[in-house]
Motif scaffolding. Structure first.
Motif, PDB file in Angstrom:
ATOM      1  N   GLY A   1       0.809  -1.208   0.000  1.00  0.00           N
ATOM      2  CA  GLY A   1       0.000   0.000   0.000  1.00  0.00           C
ATOM      3  C   GLY A   1       0.842   1.259   0.000  1.00  0.00           C
ATOM      4  N   GLN A   2       1.912   1.258   0.782  1.00  0.00           N
ATOM      5  CA  GLN A   2       2.797   2.421   0.773  1.00  0.00           C
ATOM      6  C   GLN A   2       3.503   2.570  -0.568  1.00  0.00           C
ATOM      7  OE1 GLN A   2       5.466   2.626   4.130  1.00  0.00           O
ATOM      8  NE2 GLN A   2       3.834   3.199   5.541  1.00  0.00           N
ATOM      9  N   LYS A   3       3.855   1.460  -1.181  1.00  0.00           N
ATOM     10  CA  LYS A   3       4.474   1.537  -2.503  1.00  0.00           C
ATOM     11  C   LYS A   3       3.512   2.142  -3.531  1.00  0.00           C
ATOM     12  CE  LYS A   3       7.958  -0.114  -3.807  1.00  0.00           C
ATOM     13  NZ  LYS A   3       8.422  -1.521  -3.931  1.00  0.00           N
ATOM     14  N   LEU A   4       2.222   1.931  -3.327  1.00  0.00           N
ATOM     15  CA  LEU A   4       1.196   2.500  -4.213  1.00  0.00           C
ATOM     16  C   LEU A   4       0.797   3.911  -3.793  1.00  0.00           C
ATOM     17  CD1 LEU A   4      -1.117  -0.585  -4.804  1.00  0.00           C
ATOM     18  CD2 LEU A   4       0.205   0.636  -6.545  1.00  0.00           C
ATOM     19  N   LYS A   5       1.489   4.469  -2.813  1.00  0.00           N
ATOM     20  CA  LYS A   5       1.260   5.841  -2.345  1.00  0.00           C
ATOM     21  C   LYS A   5      -0.061   6.003  -1.600  1.00  0.00           C
ATOM     22  CE  LYS A   5       5.069   6.853  -4.495  1.00  0.00           C
ATOM     23  NZ  LYS A   5       6.339   6.942  -3.721  1.00  0.00           N
ATOM     24  N   LEU A   6      -0.626   4.914  -1.103  1.00  0.00           N
ATOM     25  CA  LEU A   6      -1.761   5.032  -0.202  1.00  0.00           C
ATOM     26  C   LEU A   6      -1.238   5.442   1.174  1.00  0.00           C
ATOM     27  CD1 LEU A   6      -3.718   1.793  -1.165  1.00  0.00           C
ATOM     28  CD2 LEU A   6      -4.359   4.150  -1.741  1.00  0.00           C
ATOM     29  N   THR A   7      -2.052   6.168   1.926  1.00  0.00           N
ATOM     30  CA  THR A   7      -1.617   6.616   3.246  1.00  0.00           C
ATOM     31  C   THR A   7      -1.861   5.507   4.255  1.00  0.00           C
ATOM     32  OG1 THR A   7      -2.219   8.872   2.648  1.00  0.00           O
ATOM     33  CG2 THR A   7      -1.800   8.435   4.971  1.00  0.00           C
ATOM     34  N   ILE A   8      -0.831   4.731   4.478  1.00  0.00           N
ATOM     35  CA  ILE A   8      -0.858   3.644   5.455  1.00  0.00           C
ATOM     36  C   ILE A   8       0.143   3.993   6.548  1.00  0.00           C
ATOM     37  CG2 ILE A   8      -0.216   1.225   5.801  1.00  0.00           C
ATOM     38  CD1 ILE A   8      -1.433   0.610   3.099  1.00  0.00           C
ATOM     39  N   PRO A   9      -0.253   3.877   7.809  1.00  0.00           N
ATOM     40  CA  PRO A   9       0.667   4.269   8.893  1.00  0.00           C
ATOM     41  C   PRO A   9       1.980   3.508   8.832  1.00  0.00           C
ATOM     42  CG  PRO A   9      -1.549   3.884   9.744  1.00  0.00           C
ATOM     43  CD  PRO A   9      -1.550   3.404   8.316  1.00  0.00           C
ATOM     44  N   ASP A  10       3.028   4.130   9.368  1.00  0.00           N
ATOM     45  CA  ASP A  10       4.294   3.423   9.510  1.00  0.00           C
ATOM     46  C   ASP A  10       4.049   2.144  10.308  1.00  0.00           C
ATOM     47  OD1 ASP A  10       5.622   5.382   8.130  1.00  0.00           O
ATOM     48  OD2 ASP A  10       6.287   6.451   9.919  1.00  0.00           O
ATOM     49  N   TYR A  11       4.782   1.119  10.033  1.00  0.00           N
ATOM     50  CA  TYR A  11       4.514  -0.194  10.596  1.00  0.00           C
ATOM     51  C   TYR A  11       5.827  -0.901  10.891  1.00  0.00           C
ATOM     52  CZ  TYR A  11       5.669  -1.527   5.853  1.00  0.00           C
ATOM     53  OH  TYR A  11       6.332  -1.671   4.650  1.00  0.00           O
ATOM     54  N   CYS A  12       5.729  -1.972  11.653  1.00  0.00           N
ATOM     55  CA  CYS A  12       6.926  -2.739  11.988  1.00  0.00           C
ATOM     56  C   CYS A  12       6.517  -4.098  12.524  1.00  0.00           C
ATOM     57  CB  CYS A  12       7.774  -2.000  13.033  1.00  0.00           C
ATOM     58  SG  CYS A  12       6.971  -1.914  14.649  1.00  0.00           S
ATOM     59  N   CYS A  13       7.480  -4.967  12.620  1.00  0.00           N
ATOM     60  CA  CYS A  13       7.348  -6.203  13.386  1.00  0.00           C
ATOM     61  C   CYS A  13       8.095  -5.978  14.697  1.00  0.00           C
ATOM     62  CB  CYS A  13       7.952  -7.384  12.629  1.00  0.00           C
ATOM     63  SG  CYS A  13       7.178  -7.677  11.023  1.00  0.00           S
ATOM     64  N   ALA A  14       7.529  -6.443  15.798  1.00  0.00           N
ATOM     65  CA  ALA A  14       8.130  -6.172  17.106  1.00  0.00           C
ATOM     66  C   ALA A  14       8.057  -7.404  17.988  1.00  0.00           C
ATOM     67  CB  ALA A  14       7.419  -4.996  17.785  1.00  0.00           C
ATOM     68  N   TYR A  15       9.035  -7.531  18.861  1.00  0.00           N
ATOM     69  CA  TYR A  15       9.080  -8.649  19.802  1.00  0.00           C
ATOM     70  C   TYR A  15       8.225  -8.327  21.020  1.00  0.00           C
ATOM     71  CZ  TYR A  15      10.834 -12.026  23.186  1.00  0.00           C
ATOM     72  OH  TYR A  15      10.928 -13.002  24.147  1.00  0.00           O
ATOM     73  N   LEU A  16       7.371  -9.267  21.393  1.00  0.00           N
ATOM     74  CA  LEU A  16       6.517  -9.132  22.576  1.00  0.00           C
ATOM     75  C   LEU A  16       7.063 -10.052  23.664  1.00  0.00           C
ATOM     76  CD1 LEU A  16       3.931  -8.038  23.936  1.00  0.00           C
ATOM     77  CD2 LEU A  16       2.702  -9.961  22.906  1.00  0.00           C
ATOM     78  N   PRO A  17       7.730  -9.497  24.681  1.00  0.00           N
ATOM     79  CA  PRO A  17       8.327 -10.345  25.719  1.00  0.00           C
ATOM     80  C   PRO A  17       7.265 -10.891  26.673  1.00  0.00           C
ATOM     81  CG  PRO A  17       8.700  -8.034  26.222  1.00  0.00           C
ATOM     82  CD  PRO A  17       8.044  -8.070  24.870  1.00  0.00           C
TER      83      PRO A  17
END
Length: 239
Positions: free
Chosen positions: A51-67
């Motif tokens: 979606g970001q590559k298509l210039k849609l406004t998608i929030p910044d995102y990530c994968c994160a570790y949940l301890p």
């Protein structure tokens, strides 16, 4: 990889019950974990990237570790997020957003509505609907602006996706079929999808190994879905 350092509150909306959390970059994110399913997490990560590559406004995102320790004394969060020691998907909080209503849909900018309609068709996402009486648009906006934010793609790449059954419920359906298209519209969008896919293999291979190990054949299914725009049949229903 970022790490979840504080669990705050559960989102009011969302069937996957995302939680607002602070991550180790000191920013707030809505996170989804096991409640979204491994395929759902892969979908979120890939669709956010596309979606970001298509210039849609998608929030910044990530994968994160949940301890696990952070969930030890929070049984409500543990019921949704599991026991921890897992990798979750995080979508960065954008404050001040309002959910799109039917009256807002009528005001969607033409280019945005078309791009969003094609995007959801491409990724086989039926989970963006809006009718005069109800809906689940997964689409938000800032009051007094044309800045629309696109969220929630855990149900994408649906093998049971049925265009004629669901497309008319999409917020961008009427714009796509009621507004005049440029004579070169197919070439235009085909080029956009080709550009969006550049770097896909490298990105897909960077997803958490635990996700890919649990769904070893799923990326191949996604690749098949995304490559269908090379076939004439893909475009025929859009005329």
């Amino acid at each position: 990889m970022l790490e979840v350092i504080e669990i705050q509150t559960k989102a009011i909306q969302g069937r996957t019950e995302p939680y607002l959390c602070r991550l180790s970059d000191n920013q707030l994110y809505y996170i989804k974990g096991p409640q979204a399913g491994t395929r759902g997490l892969i979908n979120e990560a890939i669709c956010a990237w596309l979606g970001q590559k298509l210039k849609l406004t998608i929030p910044d995102y990530c994968c994160a570790y949940l301890p696990p320790d952070i969930l030890k004394y929070d049984p409500q969060a543990r019921r949704v997020l599991g026991d921890g020691d897992t990798v979750v998907f995080g979508s960065r909080l954008i404050s001040g957003l309002l959910e799109v209503t039917h009256s807002n849909v009528l005001k969607l900018p033409v280019k945005f509505a078309r791009d969003l309609f094609l995007f959801d068709y491409w990724i086989k996402n039926e989970d963006r609907t809006m009718t005069e009486h109800s809906g689940n648009p997964n689409l938000f906006y800032r009051a007094g602006s044309d800045n629309y934010v696109v969220l929630d793609h855990n149900l994408a790449f649906d093998e049971d996706y049925h265009f004629s059954r669901n497309a008319h419920l999409h917020p961008g359906y009427k714009v796509w079929f009621n507004s005049q298209q440029d004579v070169l519209w197919q070439d235009h969008y085909s080029a956009k999808l080709t550009i969006a896919l550049q770097g896909f293999e490298q990105y897909a291979s960077s997803l958490p190994a635990t996700w890919l190990d649990e769904e070893p054949d799923y990326l191949q299914q996604i690749r098949r879905t995304l490559s269908q725009y090379n076939d004439d049949e893909f475009w025929e229903v859009l005329i």
